[in-house]
Every structure is written in C-alpha cells, then in structure tokens.
Design a protein around this motif. Structure first.
Motif, PDB file in Angstrom:
ATOM      1  N   ALA A   8      40.153  45.538  40.910  1.00  0.00           N
ATOM      2  CA  ALA A   8      40.768  46.606  40.123  1.00  0.00           C
ATOM      3  C   ALA A   8      41.229  47.760  41.006  1.00  0.00           C
ATOM      4  O   ALA A   8      42.314  48.315  40.804  1.00  0.00           O
ATOM      5  CB  ALA A   8      39.784  47.104  39.065  1.00  0.00           C
ATOM      6  N   ARG A   9      40.437  48.134  41.992  1.00  0.00           N
ATOM      7  CA  ARG A   9      40.814  49.237  42.883  1.00  0.00           C
ATOM      8  C   ARG A   9      42.038  48.867  43.706  1.00  0.00           C
ATOM      9  O   ARG A   9      42.917  49.702  43.944  1.00  0.00           O
ATOM     10  CB  ARG A   9      39.647  49.609  43.798  1.00  0.00           C
ATOM     11  N   LEU A  10      42.089  47.611  44.161  1.00  0.00           N
ATOM     12  CA  LEU A  10      43.239  47.166  44.939  1.00  0.00           C
ATOM     13  C   LEU A  10      44.510  47.170  44.098  1.00  0.00           C
ATOM     14  O   LEU A  10      45.544  47.721  44.501  1.00  0.00           O
ATOM     15  CB  LEU A  10      42.971  45.757  45.487  1.00  0.00           C
ATOM     16  N   LEU A  11      44.452  46.560  42.933  1.00  0.00           N
ATOM     17  CA  LEU A  11      45.650  46.419  42.102  1.00  0.00           C
ATOM     18  C   LEU A  11      46.142  47.759  41.563  1.00  0.00           C
ATOM     19  O   LEU A  11      47.334  47.914  41.284  1.00  0.00           O
ATOM     20  CB  LEU A  11      45.362  45.467  40.942  1.00  0.00           C
ATOM     21  N   SER A  12      45.251  48.727  41.408  1.00  0.00           N
ATOM     22  CA  SER A  12      45.677  50.035  40.892  1.00  0.00           C
ATOM     23  C   SER A  12      46.667  50.716  41.834  1.00  0.00           C
ATOM     24  O   SER A  12      47.466  51.556  41.398  1.00  0.00           O
ATOM     25  CB  SER A  12      44.458  50.937  40.665  1.00  0.00           C
ATOM     26  N   HIS A  13      46.652  50.348  43.120  1.00  0.00           N
ATOM     27  CA  HIS A  13      47.599  50.938  44.078  1.00  0.00           C
ATOM     28  C   HIS A  13      49.002  50.365  43.908  1.00  0.00           C
ATOM     29  O   HIS A  13      49.958  50.880  44.509  1.00  0.00           O
ATOM     30  CB  HIS A  13      47.120  50.702  45.507  1.00  0.00           C
TER      31      HIS A  13
END
Length: 296
Positions: free
Chosen positions: A116-121
C-alpha cells in the motif's frame, strides 16, 4: 482464499475492473454496529481468509479508528493489518481497489499489506476547491489562505505524491502530473461535490494525457478531508494489474524480525516493527561466516 481487504465505509469500494476482482468488506462505525457484532464480523473474515488488511483514510473519526484497534486487541490477532492512509478518500478508494486486485496474485498477506505504501506513490490524488481556508492536510501559504476567502476563487490542490497548490486562472500553470502516463497509460477517477467546475476534465486530464476519465460518487469523508464540500475530487492512477504486479514484485522482500511476516519497504504492515539497519541484523554463526566481516 485471497487475503481479505476491508474498509471503513462502503463508498471506498469502487466497482471492480473485471469479474475476478473481489469485493471489500465494510467495517462500519461504532454508532451503526455494536462491538460484539464487529468482533463476529472480523472473526468470520479471519476464518474465511486467514488474514485481513484494513485500509482507511486519515479523516476517519477517532471513535471509528479506536474501534478497529479494539477489535484487533480483543481478538488478540496478529493477522489483522490496519493501514491508515494519508491519501484523500477518493485516492484511498483507488488504492483499495488495487489491493483487491493484488489479493488474487501470488503475494503473501504481508506483501499485499506493505504494498500500500509503495502504490500510494503512483496515485496522483487531488481536488479543485472553492476555498483553502480550512485545508490543513496540504501546506497552504498565507497568501493562498487570504485569497481563499475571496468570492469566486478556485484552487487546484494535489495532495500526493508531492503536495502542490495553484490558483486556477490565467497564467496559473498546471499541477505536476504522473511521469508514467506515456509508458503505461493513465486513467482518472473524479467525484463531484457542490462545485460547478469542469477544470479537471477539460484542462487537467488532457494535459496529463489521461486515456480515460470515469466518475464516481463523492466519498462521505471527502468534505472533512478537504475542509469544504464545494469541491471536485480526482485521482489519476495505473490501471493495469500487470504493471502493478511488476512494481510490487520488483521490490526486495524482507522477513519481519518480530512477527515473521513477509514485507517490502522499511516497516511491517501487520506489527509496525521497522526493518533493522543492515549493521544491526543478526548473522549466521556457522563456520562459513567465521572470520568474515559482519557487514553484508
């Protein structure tokens, strides 16, 4: 069964992109669901799916967030990940749908949750607002605050991946768009509040080379997040599950030293334990390591 993806309101569950994309479970607020029923709901999800990833925007009420932590604590479960996202509500809904898509792939629950943290970028989430006077989630200059009180003013705000704010008008420029559009394609989702503006579809989408624009209902938390109900929210994103899979699969995987879950990034999404620095990691004591440097 795939890892269960859960949200805090039904308006964060966007229509699936295909017939295979699973739905998301909805965990209602405390005033609409008693504690014993909420415990039963979570227990059922764990029995059916093994692990549950709960994603919710930072604008959710304090009571609702406390309920999530209470349910996890009472069940004494280490199989529930609580992801508080800094994305606006519409961007959160887009990310939730991407996690639903990835839940069908061959990723472990820890990888899905930490993705989730990766894709939020890669989600460009923002809004057109009639005022930024009450906007406190994106840096706003004093000059913009003062102009926010002027009748007829409109502002375009990008919350992520990099905050940006411009005043819509002659010579105002544009928000910085996604760099992946030309290579992988970009889609945009919009949600209208009580603001009659076509700037997103007529100006921003063409400038960002958006291939397709779709409309969704405005999430209930959006006025709270943006500080006004007079807005048009938008989110540009990568639509191709193949590209999303490659993004996640290309990142180095770690094993959480605390709970043992797989993860990507620098923190476990299930227990919040950080990944130790290389010099602090334990190393094998076998003969192959004797006399060698402790640094990898």
């Amino acid at each position: 069964m795939p890892t269960a993806i859960a949200v805090t309101s039904a308006d964060l569950v966007l229509p699936p992109t295909d017939q295979q994309t699973p739905a998301a479970a909805v965990l209602p607020a405390p005033d609409s669901r008693p504690l014993d029923a909420a415990l039963a709901d979570m227990q059922m999800l764990l029995e059916q799916h093994g692990h549950v990833v709960v994603a919710y925007p930072s604008s959710v009420t304090t009571d609702h967030e406390r309920r999530l932590f209470a349910v996890r604590a009472i069940l004494e479960s280490d199989r529930v990940a609580l992801l508080k996202l800094d994305l606006p509500p519409l961007g959160t809904a887009v990310l939730v749908r991407q996690l639903r898509q990835l839940s069908l792939c061959d990723f472990s629950p820890g990888i899905i949750a930490s993705a989730a943290r990766l894709l939020s970028h890669y989600i460009y989430a923002g809004a057109v607002l009639n005022s930024v006077a009450k906007l406190d989630r994106v840096p706003v200059s004093l000059k913009a605050h003062l102009k926010g009180w002027m009748p007829g003013s409109q502002f375009a705000v990008l919350a992520g991946p990099q905050p940006q704010l411009i005043r819509i008008g002659q010579g105002s420029g544009l928000l910085t768009g996604p760099e992946f559009g030309a290579q992988f394609g970009t889609r945009m989702l919009t949600a209208r509040g009580a603001l009659p503006s076509e700037w997103v579809t007529d100006t921003l989408a063409p400038a960002w080379h958006v291939q397709d624009v779709q409309e969704a209902p405005l999430p209930d938390q959006s006025p709270r997040w943006w500080g006004t109900g007079k807005l048009v929210e938008f989110a540009a994103y990568l639509p191709d599950i193949t590209v999303l899979y490659q993004l996640v699969a290309s990142v180095r995987r770690e094993r959480c030293h605390w709970c043992g879950m797989e993860l990507i990034g620098d923190r476990c999404a299930f227990c919040s334990a950080p990944v130790p620095a290389p010099e602090n990691r334990a190393h094998d004591s076998g003969v192959l390591n004797q006399g060698t440097s402790p640094n990898p």
